[in-house]
Structure formats: structure tokens, C-alpha cells
Design an enzyme around this catalytic site. Structure first.
Site, PDB file in Angstrom:
ATOM      1  N   ARG A  75       0.856  -1.194   0.000  1.00 52.75           N
ATOM      2  CA  ARG A  75       0.000   0.000   0.000  1.00 52.75           C
ATOM      3  C   ARG A  75       0.887   1.237   0.000  1.00 52.75           C
ATOM      4  NH1 ARG A  75       1.683   1.699   4.527  1.00 52.75           N
ATOM      5  NH2 ARG A  75       1.951   0.312   6.308  1.00 52.75           N
ATOM      6  N   GLY A  77       2.311   4.763   1.753  1.00 54.71           N
ATOM      7  CA  GLY A  77       2.691   5.104   3.116  1.00 54.71           C
ATOM      8  C   GLY A  77       3.975   4.439   3.556  1.00 54.71           C
ATOM      9  N   THR A  80       3.816   1.068   9.696  1.00 57.93           N
ATOM     10  CA  THR A  80       2.773   1.208  10.705  1.00 57.93           C
ATOM     11  C   THR A  80       2.668  -0.092  11.489  1.00 57.93           C
ATOM     12  OG1 THR A  80       0.534   2.028  11.139  1.00 57.93           O
ATOM     13  CG2 THR A  80       0.788   0.437   9.347  1.00 57.93           C
ATOM     14  N   HIS A  82       0.029  -2.923  13.434  1.00 55.19           N
ATOM     15  CA  HIS A  82      -1.306  -3.476  13.622  1.00 55.19           C
ATOM     16  C   HIS A  82      -1.263  -4.469  14.774  1.00 55.19           C
ATOM     17  CE1 HIS A  82      -2.664  -1.548  10.068  1.00 55.19           C
ATOM     18  NE2 HIS A  82      -2.073  -2.361   9.210  1.00 55.19           N
ATOM     19  N   GLY A 163      -6.842   0.253   3.579  1.00 55.70           N
ATOM     20  CA  GLY A 163      -7.864   1.125   4.145  1.00 55.70           C
ATOM     21  C   GLY A 163      -7.382   1.921   5.332  1.00 55.70           C
ATOM     22  N   CYS A 181       4.698   5.973  10.409  1.00 49.98           N
ATOM     23  CA  CYS A 181       4.428   6.804   9.234  1.00 49.98           C
ATOM     24  C   CYS A 181       5.543   7.814   8.970  1.00 49.98           C
ATOM     25  CB  CYS A 181       3.080   7.516   9.358  1.00 49.98           C
ATOM     26  SG  CYS A 181       1.694   6.378   9.603  1.00 49.98           S
TER      27      CYS A 181
END
Length: 246
Positions: A75, A77, A80, A82, A163, A181
Site C-alpha cells: 500500500r 505510506g 505502521t 497493527h 484502508g 508513518c
């Protein structure tokens, strides 16, 4: 970005943690089927085991520790996190039916999060040059702010996948393994960190209402599951069976 024909997207909530590679495969397959007209649009709400993902702009030095598995997400970016307590919402939408405007898509995803936070009396805000949603933190000092939601999307054949991720009650110390980020001078927060002790189910209700306000109708699923319980197999305890209907 509602569809002119009003056709609802499928609304899917997974009850068990979904392994990240399985989520990637599922999203790609669904997006491909949407592109060929073989499947409806879908919004898929999941939680993952603790992990880090690298977007297409990730910088190697922003990975500070490999305490959790690291995955190439594909994706937009950077890095990150999760993990449990974070609501990840994967959106597989057909932009051919929604205006073919990627910038408007990102703005719509930000508005979706901001409206969801508003249901819990939290003021989420955009920041110029930064994708995602931020919360001012005057309690931490002048000009301080924390990120509460990340956004990263990919578009293939005008169908979206990936998303948003919204921090509900994750272990925020898990972010210490990355520069989230690529932003090192601000922090991260969650609804729990801001004093809002709400359940994931309550957040899901707010997400659904806000999605419908920004993107149009959704419908509970009545078809075959996105990821079957059998595919999860030994990765899930038999007493915690996984069912997600599309």
C-alpha cells in the site's frame, strides 16, 4: 463518494484475529473479483496479531526493532503497526462507480474516521501534508498532537484495497519498534488513551454509521465467507471459531 445506483457494499466483521498474509490474499482476490464484476464491494473489519507493515514509501531506518513480524504491505505510506485493540477496516470499493478520484477517496476515508471519533466526543483533525487523523494533545505540551488513525490504500483497475486503522485500545508501547508513518516528532494515541473506554462493538457501530454518511449504504453479508474458519485452521483455538459473512 456514494454510488449513483445506491448499491450497498457488503459489511463484514471478523470475530477472530486474521493473519496478515491471509488478509492480503483475501483483499487482492476480492478486489480482482470486483474489477471483473464477479463480486460486490466490501468493507472488512478485522484485528491482527501484533505486526509491522511497510508501505511503498517505507525507509529502512524507520524500523527500529523487529520485535514483531514485518510484512511488505504493497500500500501507500510508510511503516505502521497493527495489533489487538486496533480496528483495521479494509475497503474494497469500485471507483469506476464512485468518481475515479483517488484524492477524494483519501479525503473520504479521513472524514469517515473523523465522524467516527466525533461519536465519542473526540475531535479528529487532518494535517496538511500528512495522511491520517490527528488529535491535539495540549496536556503533553504546546503544539503537541498524536496520531489516532492511519490511512493507506492501493488502487488496481480502479478498485481499492487496504484502508484505515483506528486505535481503540492497543498496547501503544508496540509502536516503539518503528517510526510510525515516518513522523518522529509526534506521538500516537487511542480512544482508551484519551479516556474513552468503549468496546470494539461500539466502535464498529459508529464506523458503520459514519461510513454510510460518507460512502453510502452497506448491507450485512449473507453469502460465503471472505475467509473461512477452515482456512484459519490450527491458527485459531477451536473454541473461538471464525465466521465472517459477506
Amino acid at each position: 463518494m456514494p454510488r449513483p445506483d445506491g448499491k450497498p457494499a457488503r459489511w463484514v466483521i471478523s470475530e477472530a484475529q486474521v493473519p496478515y498474509p491471509m488478509a492480503l490474499d483475501t483483499m487482492r482476490n476480492r478486489a480482482s473479483a470486483i474489477a471483473t464484476g464477479e463480486a460486490d464491494e466490501a468493507v472488512w473489519l478485522v484485528e491482527h496479531p501484533p505486526l509491522y507493515t511497510a508501505g511503498t514509501s517505507a525507509v529502512a531506518t524507520d524500523l527500529l526493532s523487529e520485535r514483531f513480524p514485518v510484512y511488505d504491505a504493497g500500500r501507500g505510506g510508510q511503516y505502521t503497526y497493527h495489533g489487538p485493540g486496533q480496528r483495521v477496516a479494509y475497503v474494497m470499493l469500485d471507483l469506476r462507480q464512485r468518481g475515479r478520484d483517488i484524492r477524494k477517496l483519501v479525503e473520504g476515508l479521513e472524514s469517515w474516521v473523523i465522524d467516527t471519533l466525533g461519536a465519542f466526543n473526540i475531535r479528529g483533525e487532518r494535517r496538511p501534508g500528512r495522511i491520517g487523523v490527528w488529535v491535539e494533545r495540549p496536556d503533553k505540551g504546546h503544539g503537541r498532537e498524536d496520531k489516532i488513525a492511519a490511512i493507506g490504500v492501493r488502487v488496481s483497475k480502479w478498485v481499492t484495497f487496504h484502508g484505515i486503522s483506528l486505535n481503540v485500545s492497543p498496547d501503544l508501547s508496540h509502536y516503539q519498534g518503528i517510526v510510525p508513518c515516518g513522523i518522529a516528532d509526534q506521538g500516537v494515541t487511542s480512544l482508551e488513551d484519551l479516556g474513552q473506554l468503549v468496546s470494539m462493538a461500539e466502535v464498529d457501530i459508529a464506523l458503520r454509521r459514519a461510513f454510510e454518511n460518507n460512502f453510502g449504504a452497506v448491507a450485512d453479508s449473507v453469502e460465503e465467507s471472505l475467509v473461512s474458519a477452515r482456512k484459519l485452521g490450527h491458527r485459531q483455538d477451536q473454541s473461538n471459531r471464525y465466521w465472517s459473512r459477506i
